[in-house]
Write a protein that holds these residues in place. Structure first.
Motif, short mmCIF file in Angstrom:
data_model
loop_
_atom_site.label_atom_id
_atom_site.label_comp_id
_atom_site.label_asym_id
_atom_site.label_seq_id
_atom_site.Cartn_x
_atom_site.Cartn_y
_atom_site.Cartn_z
N ALA A 1 -1.85 -9.71 -7.64
CA ALA A 1 -0.80 -9.23 -6.75
C ALA A 1 0.40 -8.76 -7.58
CB ALA A 1 -0.38 -10.33 -5.79
N GLY A 2 0.95 -7.63 -7.18
CA GLY A 2 2.05 -7.02 -7.93
C GLY A 2 1.61 -6.03 -8.97
N SER B 1 -1.09 -2.86 -10.55
CA SER B 1 -1.33 -1.45 -10.22
C SER B 1 -2.77 -1.06 -10.52
CB SER B 1 -0.39 -0.55 -11.05
OG SER B 1 0.96 -0.83 -10.79
N ARG C 1 4.64 2.54 -1.99
CA ARG C 1 3.86 1.83 -3.02
C ARG C 1 2.70 2.67 -3.54
NH1 ARG C 1 1.04 -2.52 -1.71
NH2 ARG C 1 0.69 -1.92 0.48
N LYS D 1 0.67 0.83 -6.53
CA LYS D 1 1.57 -0.09 -7.23
C LYS D 1 1.96 -1.22 -6.29
CE LYS D 1 3.50 3.59 -10.13
NZ LYS D 1 4.72 4.29 -10.57
N SER D 2 2.50 -2.26 -6.87
CA SER D 2 2.96 -3.42 -6.09
C SER D 2 1.88 -3.87 -5.11
CB SER D 2 4.25 -3.07 -5.34
OG SER D 2 5.26 -2.66 -6.23
N LYS E 1 -0.78 -5.82 -2.91
CA LYS E 1 -0.73 -7.07 -2.16
C LYS E 1 -2.15 -7.50 -1.81
CE LYS E 1 3.50 -5.37 0.09
NZ LYS E 1 4.13 -5.08 1.40
N ASP F 1 -4.09 -5.47 0.61
CA ASP F 1 -4.64 -4.17 0.19
C ASP F 1 -6.11 -4.29 -0.21
OD1 ASP F 1 -1.51 -3.57 -1.44
OD2 ASP F 1 -2.19 -2.71 0.46
N SER G 1 -4.13 -13.22 -5.16
CA SER G 1 -2.75 -13.71 -4.98
C SER G 1 -2.48 -14.91 -5.87
CB SER G 1 -2.53 -14.09 -3.52
OG SER G 1 -3.49 -15.03 -3.10
#
Length: 121
Positions: A14-15, A17, A67, A84-85, A87, A90, A121
């Motif tokens: 998570a976070g 790319s 994002r 990007k970013s 989660k 996604d 996560s």
């Protein structure tokens, strides 16, 4: 045989790319709108992003706006989705698609086989 071949999926925290690529074969899609859809387990296929061939106007689902970035390189005949970013929500199989005219429904004419994106996560 017309094909859309996706690549670039994988496992990311998570976070992080990822960049997805889509390369058509069997015909030119230079005069087609191109897009990305995704489908999570137990859910319907949903629109993610699209780009029009005539003016490169882009469209995004609200959930990815800011994002994700869709782009196309006509010289290399490749469609991209920069994510990007990321989660956990996604996480899904991401599909490349082509259609004569953009719409946000999963009823496009041509589809790739999909590439898995998993966000931990």
């Amino acid at each position: 045989q017309v094909q859309l071949v996706e690549s670039g999926g994988g496992l990311v925290q998570a976070g992080g790319s990822l960049r997805l690529s889509c390369t058509p074969s069997g015909r030119s899609f230079s005069h087609y709108d191109m897009g990305w859809f995704r489908q999570a387990p137990g859910k319907e296929r949903e629109f993610v992003a699209a780009i029009r061939w005539i003016d490169s106007r882009t469209y995004y689902a609200d959930s990815v706006k800011g994002r994700f970035t869709i782009s196309r390189d006509n010289a290399e005949n490749t469609l991209y989705l920069q994510m990007k970013s990321l989660k956990s929500e996604d996480t899904a199989v991401y599909y490349c698609a082509a259609n004569r005219n953009y719409n946000s429904q999963p009823n496009w004419d041509y589809w790739g086989q999909g590439t898995q994106v998993t966000v931990s996560s």
